[in-house]
Design an enzyme around this catalytic site. Structure first.
Site, PDB file in Angstrom:
ATOM      1  N   ALA A  65     -75.649  10.145   4.436  1.00  0.00           N
ATOM      2  CA  ALA A  65     -77.088   9.945   4.569  1.00  0.00           C
ATOM      3  C   ALA A  65     -77.454   8.617   3.916  1.00  0.00           C
ATOM      4  CB  ALA A  65     -77.839  11.098   3.918  1.00  0.00           C
ATOM      5  N   GLY A 108     -73.504  13.469   4.383  1.00  0.00           N
ATOM      6  CA  GLY A 108     -74.179  13.938   5.595  1.00  0.00           C
ATOM      7  C   GLY A 108     -73.347  13.697   6.850  1.00  0.00           C
ATOM      8  N   GLU A 111     -70.992  16.445   7.097  1.00  0.00           N
ATOM      9  CA  GLU A 111     -71.743  17.617   7.576  1.00  0.00           C
ATOM     10  C   GLU A 111     -71.946  17.550   9.089  1.00  0.00           C
ATOM     11  OE1 GLU A 111     -74.864  17.011   4.583  1.00  0.00           O
ATOM     12  OE2 GLU A 111     -74.493  19.062   3.902  1.00  0.00           O
TER      13      GLU A 111
END
Ligand code: HXC
Length: 257
Positions: A65, A108, A111
């Site tokens: 992220a 992220g 993920e």
């Protein structure tokens, strides 16, 4: 469609989504996540698309992220943003998503990779959850998906320290399906996607639904769900064609209906 942070294209029945902010190692800002979901949903509805490939442009898949975007945030900002609804929508994509990871897939981005149905990686791939080193933790399913996939023992070890996971180790723990040389990763992924695209789409669709259901459900509940999907396929033309072709000893022609 014009996007700022991703690039998309189709090659026959295979759709490609490429993360495209290489100057910051494809750091996922919220705009990028929204664009990924927009593209996924468009491809999910496009009748000719049978598989979606997700990869990153430049040096890596993505380094997580966007830290610049989060650095000054307070809890209430995070809560009110409600950013994870986009991630929830990812779980509703019905067509198979294949992730192709080279270089970093951190935070992220790991993920995001864990949300893919199949994951192929290059030998140079490095997965990891470095959030702990930033004084936070994963927020888009990392602790959940990694634990379900690799088990508590390794999940704790990796999450506590942010230690990176090599492609080889990721393969050992069932995180990635296959590891390829960097130069052949995209070619091999596209080849697999084209093969997948030849499968009867409704079967693939309901298999995906049933497998994802199985992750969460009891055996009983999962089997009830499987059974309904199994029965449902008997009202498809492809089931008639598939079984007729077998009996007539010829190759089936599937239509996705
Ligand atoms: C913003 C990032 C970034 C990130 C890299 N960049 N990662 N910008 N957010 N996550 C930028 C750098 O600031 C730099 O910009 C440029 O990309 C190149 O990166 P370098 O650090 O110079 O490259 P290198 O030395 O090769 O190191 C690569 C790296 C390192 C090890 C991957 O960049 C790194 O540690 N990145 C952060 C990884 C991380 O912590 N990810 C988790 C984020 S938290 P300039 O302008 O200097 O050239 C998270 C939470 C998810 O993901 C929550 C749910 C959504």
């Amino acid at each position: 469609k014009e996007f700022c942070f991703i690039e998309t294209r189709t090659e026959g029945p295979v759709a490609f989504i490429e993360l495209n902010r290489p100057e910051v190692l494809n750091a996922l800002n919220r705009g990028m996540v929204a664009e990924i979901l927009g593209a996924m949903e468009d491809f999910d509805r496009a009748e000719d698309v049978r598989a979606i490939v997700l990869s990153g442009k430049g040096r890596c898949f993505a380094a997580g992220a966007d830290i610049d975007e989060m650095a000054a945030a307070e809890s209430i900002d995070m809560e009110l943003l409600n950013q994870f609804t986009d991630w929830d929508r990812l779980a509703w994509i019905k067509k198979p998503i294949i992730g192709a990871v080279h270089g970093f897939a951190l935070g992220g981005a790991f993920e995001l990779a864990l949300c893919c149905d199949l994951l192929f990686s290059a030998e140079d791939a490095e997965f990891g959850f470095p959030e702990v080193l930033l004084g936070v933790m994963p927020g888009a399913g990392g602790t959940v998906r990694l634990t379900k996939l690799a088990g508590k023992t390794k999940a704790m070890e990796w999450l506590f320290t942010g230690k990176r996971i090599s492609a080889k180790e990721a393969r050992e723990f069932g995180i990635v399906n296959q590891v390829f040389a960097r130069e052949t990763l995209m070619e091999e992924t596209a080849r697999y996607a084209r093969e997948l695209a030849k499968m009867p789409p409704l079967s693939v669709r309901f298999i995906k639904e049933s497998v994802l259901k199985a992750i969460d459900a009891s055996i009983y509940e999962g089997m009830q769900f499987e059974r309904k999907n199994f029965s449902l396929l008997f009202s498809s033309e492809d089931q008639k064609e598939g079984m007729k072709a077998f009996i007539e000893k010829r190759k089936a022609q599937f239509k996705g209906r």
